[in-house]
Design an enzyme around this catalytic site. Structure first.
Site, mmCIF file in Angstrom:
data_model
loop_
_atom_site.group_PDB
_atom_site.id
_atom_site.type_symbol
_atom_site.label_atom_id
_atom_site.label_comp_id
_atom_site.label_asym_id
_atom_site.label_seq_id
_atom_site.Cartn_x
_atom_site.Cartn_y
_atom_site.Cartn_z
ATOM 1 N N LYS A 1 0.865 -1.189 0.000
ATOM 2 C CA LYS A 1 0.000 0.000 0.000
ATOM 3 C C LYS A 1 0.895 1.229 0.000
ATOM 4 C CE LYS A 1 -2.006 2.537 3.214
ATOM 5 N NZ LYS A 1 -1.890 3.861 2.584
ATOM 6 N N GLU B 1 9.791 0.546 10.802
ATOM 7 C CA GLU B 1 10.752 1.647 10.657
ATOM 8 C C GLU B 1 9.984 2.926 10.969
ATOM 9 O OE1 GLU B 1 13.818 1.133 10.144
ATOM 10 O OE2 GLU B 1 13.827 -0.908 9.389
ATOM 11 N N CYS C 1 13.160 10.550 8.211
ATOM 12 C CA CYS C 1 13.022 9.931 9.539
ATOM 13 C C CYS C 1 14.299 10.122 10.358
ATOM 14 C CB CYS C 1 12.720 8.459 9.373
ATOM 15 S SG CYS C 1 13.832 7.673 8.204
ATOM 16 N N GLU D 1 8.899 14.982 17.081
ATOM 17 C CA GLU D 1 9.283 14.923 15.673
ATOM 18 C C GLU D 1 8.459 15.945 14.890
ATOM 19 O OE1 GLU D 1 8.162 11.500 13.222
ATOM 20 O OE2 GLU D 1 10.201 11.438 12.437
HETATM 21 P P1 NAD Z 1 2.026 7.703 8.759
HETATM 22 O O1 NAD Z 1 2.318 6.754 9.854
HETATM 23 O O2 NAD Z 1 0.942 8.688 8.950
HETATM 24 O O3 NAD Z 1 1.621 6.901 7.444
HETATM 25 C C1 NAD Z 1 2.488 5.922 6.897
HETATM 26 C C2 NAD Z 1 1.651 4.933 6.116
HETATM 27 O O4 NAD Z 1 0.828 4.221 7.031
HETATM 28 C C3 NAD Z 1 0.709 5.558 5.083
HETATM 29 O O5 NAD Z 1 0.704 4.737 3.931
HETATM 30 C C4 NAD Z 1 -0.644 5.507 5.783
HETATM 31 O O6 NAD Z 1 -1.734 5.439 4.897
HETATM 32 C C5 NAD Z 1 -0.506 4.205 6.571
HETATM 33 N N1 NAD Z 1 -1.392 4.082 7.731
HETATM 34 C C6 NAD Z 1 -1.894 5.071 8.522
HETATM 35 N N2 NAD Z 1 -2.679 4.528 9.483
HETATM 36 C C7 NAD Z 1 -2.652 3.188 9.309
HETATM 37 C C8 NAD Z 1 -3.256 2.090 9.996
HETATM 38 N N3 NAD Z 1 -4.062 2.268 11.046
HETATM 39 N N4 NAD Z 1 -3.001 0.840 9.562
HETATM 40 C C9 NAD Z 1 -2.183 0.629 8.498
HETATM 41 N N5 NAD Z 1 -1.592 1.627 7.799
HETATM 42 C C10 NAD Z 1 -1.841 2.887 8.198
HETATM 43 O O7 NAD Z 1 3.395 8.394 8.364
HETATM 44 P P2 NAD Z 1 3.677 9.487 7.230
HETATM 45 O O8 NAD Z 1 3.140 10.784 7.731
HETATM 46 O O9 NAD Z 1 3.228 8.985 5.903
HETATM 47 O O10 NAD Z 1 5.280 9.508 7.198
HETATM 48 C C11 NAD Z 1 6.036 10.218 8.100
HETATM 49 C C12 NAD Z 1 6.527 9.317 9.217
HETATM 50 O O11 NAD Z 1 7.261 8.223 8.681
HETATM 51 C C13 NAD Z 1 7.494 10.032 10.147
HETATM 52 O O12 NAD Z 1 7.197 9.706 11.484
HETATM 53 C C14 NAD Z 1 8.849 9.451 9.755
HETATM 54 O O13 NAD Z 1 9.825 9.519 10.753
HETATM 55 C C15 NAD Z 1 8.484 8.064 9.386
HETATM 56 N N6 NAD Z 1 9.520 7.454 8.532
HETATM 57 C C16 NAD Z 1 10.367 6.521 9.077
HETATM 58 C C17 NAD Z 1 11.382 5.962 8.303
HETATM 59 C C18 NAD Z 1 12.338 4.940 8.879
HETATM 60 O O14 NAD Z 1 13.023 4.282 8.103
HETATM 61 N N7 NAD Z 1 12.419 4.788 10.187
HETATM 62 C C19 NAD Z 1 11.539 6.354 6.974
HETATM 63 C C20 NAD Z 1 10.656 7.300 6.453
HETATM 64 C C21 NAD Z 1 9.647 7.848 7.249
#
Ligand code: NAD
Length: 497
Positions: A190, A266, A300, A397
């Site tokens: 997804k 992650e 991140c 963050e």
């Molecule tokens: P997010 O958690 O809001 O969304 C990430 C994904 O999860 C999206 O595809 C979203 O649709 C999905 N999602 C949301 N709720 C869900 C649920 N209940 N069940 C399943 N999937 C669900 O994050 P974001 O705003 O898209 O991205 C930013 C975040 O990602 C920041 O916290 C950043 O630090 C983190 N990030 C971490 C890494 C790493 O490698 N550690 C890398 C990139 C980004």
């Protein structure tokens, strides 16, 4: 693929690009039954197009397609053939590099040149790296007793579910597709509902590369619906997730209440960069600046907290601001642009609200802090000084071009300050003393620590968090373990010895 699925969009540089808008299931683009989702160009706040989203029935269809393919076809495909297909995919990405970078630039707002030279180029490297591993995944023979043969097999898990964020659409997809496929799994991914376009383009290349139908399935949709159906599906063996710590918890709950699927999370970060008194300050300012402001601060591992030895604080700040002033902000399609807009209105508002919070908390705004321009979600690179660990801007963050700077007296204090965080994704130290670098790298509670540099990645080196930044490793040989399970086989010899 139907013509109705493909829409032509007009780019800010006057050129056009074609985008897929449907779901990619079983090697076909098919309509989704969920609501259509508008995807917005953050540089001009205009709708690019509407994409289909997956409801529960569509998620089932995608998982069933991956499940059937895994058992009937893919697990019987020779490892070397998996490697060949991944290399073929990398060749096609190379051919269509500009087009993929255009989609990430228009959908995410990142600079086209960065998308092309970093995101897409490194993703191609990732596919090639794991293609090389496909036929080198071996178990062991273990000598137990003379009349037995005992060995281990590193087997695929079955169907992997993957959920990715919006900050590096092509790269986050590559970090999951490449190891999952090299190790012999099928996958349902997804993409983020905010940046679905490049992942859908990838579906087209998967088909052209010759992957059997069902190996790769790409859906999009909102997290609380589509993402949740996927992460609680009983036929998914593992969820590979990148996103916020908040969503990581939800995915753990889904796993616990469904089939105890394996997890790799992650998550977020608030990484620290420590600048010692003996550091080469010009070098530190250069790397620390990229460490926070690369990708508009939407990384991140962004080094969003900087701790500087009090004796060099003023000099470092002067150099750091000078580096920050070199950042070219503007239209993502200008070849010189380094910083484009933030991803969307809610992130834009959130970052500017943290400027307000920082001032209210008594930190000092040393640079930036305002909207840039009057169209698009642009925010000036923002630097706060006089920060301490009780400030929200030092603990939470923010995920934007926003850095909080504090000071320290001793290296022990700097390490304590850096470790005083719920997160533990990455960190950095700038010093010319080998002992100091060994001390800090050993004691910092983070999955990656850079010395005299920051934000350097390579597909051969593992990446993943400590503490609430998650668990599991992406990239490198370590990633193979995340996508395989070990079976031990013990064979008794029947004839007399
Ligand atoms: P997010 O958690 O809001 O969304 C990430 C994904 O999860 C999206 O595809 C979203 O649709 C999905 N999602 C949301 N709720 C869900 C649920 N209940 N069940 C399943 N999937 C669900 O994050 P974001 O705003 O898209 O991205 C930013 C975040 O990602 C920041 O916290 C950043 O630090 C983190 N990030 C971490 C890494 C790493 O490698 N550690 C890398 C990139 C980004």
């Amino acid at each position: 693929m139907t013509q109705a699925d493909i829409q032509t969009i007009r780019l800010t540089n006057g050129k056009t690009a074609n985008v897929h808008t449907q779901l990619f299931i079983n090697n076909e683009f098919v309509p989704g039954n969920g609501p259509l989702i508008e995807t917005i160009n953050p540089a001009n706040e205009e709708v690019i197009c509407k994409v289909h989203s997956a409801d529960e029935q569509d998620v089932n269809l995608a998982v069933e397609s991956a499940y059937k393919c895994y058992y009937e076809t893919w697990r019987k495909v020779a490892p070397a053939e998996r490697g060949r297909l991944l290399n073929r995919l990398a060749d096609l990405m190379e051919r269509d590099k500009d087009e993929i970078a255009i989609l990430d630039a228009v959908d995410n707002g990142k600079a086209f040149a960065v998308a092309r030279d970093v995101d897409v180029t490194e993703s191609i490297g990732c596919y090639r790296y794991f293609a090389g591993w496909a036929d080198k995944i071996h178990g062991k023979t273990i000598d137990t007793t003379f009349d037995k043969l005992c060995y281990t097999r590193h087997e695929a898990l079955g169907v992997v579910g993957a959920v990715i964020p919006w900050n590096y659409p092509t790269m986050m997809a590559a970090w999951k597709f490449a190891p999952a496929l090299a190790t012999g799994n099928t996958i349902v991914m997804k993409s983020s509902e905010v940046t679905p376009l490049s992942t859908l383009k990838f579906g087209e290349l998967v088909k052209e590369a010759g992957f059997p139908a069902g190996v790769v399935n790409i859906i999009t949709g909102y997290g609380h619906t589509t993402g949740s159906y996927l992460s609680s599906h009983p036929k998914i063996s593992k969820m590979a997730f990148t996103g916020s710590t908040f969503t990581g918890r939800k995915i753990m709950e889904s796993s616990a209440s469904s089939n105890l699927k394996k997890l790799q999370l992650e998550l977020g970060g608030k990484s620290a960069q420590i600048v010692c008194a003996d550091a080469d300050l010009a070098n530190a300012a250069f790397w620390a600046c990229g460490g926070i402001f690369n990708n508009h601060g939407q990384s991140c591992n962004a080094g969003s907290r900087i701790f500087v030895h009090e004796s060099v604080h003023d000099k470092f700040l002067e150099l750091f601001i000078a580096e920050t002033k070199k950042i070219v902000i503007g239209d993502p399609f200008n070849e010189d642009t380094f910083q484009g807009p933030q991803i969307n209105k809610s992130q834009f508002d959130k970052i500017l609200n943290y400027v307000k919070i920082g001032k209210e908390e008594g930190a000092v705004l040393a640079y930036g802090g305002k909207r840039w321009g009057n169209k698009g979600y642009y925010v000036e690179p923002t630097i706060f000084t006089h920060c301490n660990n009780s400030h929200r801007i030092m603990r939470e963050e923010i995920f934007g071009p926003f850095v909080s700077i504090g000071t320290f007296k001793t290296i022990e204090e700097a390490i304590d300050l850096a470790n005083d965080s719920d997160y533990g994704l990455a960190g950095g130290v700038y010093t010319s003393d080998l002992d100091t670098s060994i001390k800090v790298t050993n004691e910092m509670q983070a999955g990656t620590v850079w010395v005299n540099c920051y934000d350097i990645f390579d597909q051969s080196t593992p990446f993943g968090g400590y503490k609430q930044s998650g668990f599991g490793k992406e990239l490198g040989k370590y990633a193979l373990h995340e996508y395989t399970q070990v079976k031990v086989v013990k064979i008794q010899r029947l004839s007399k010895i």
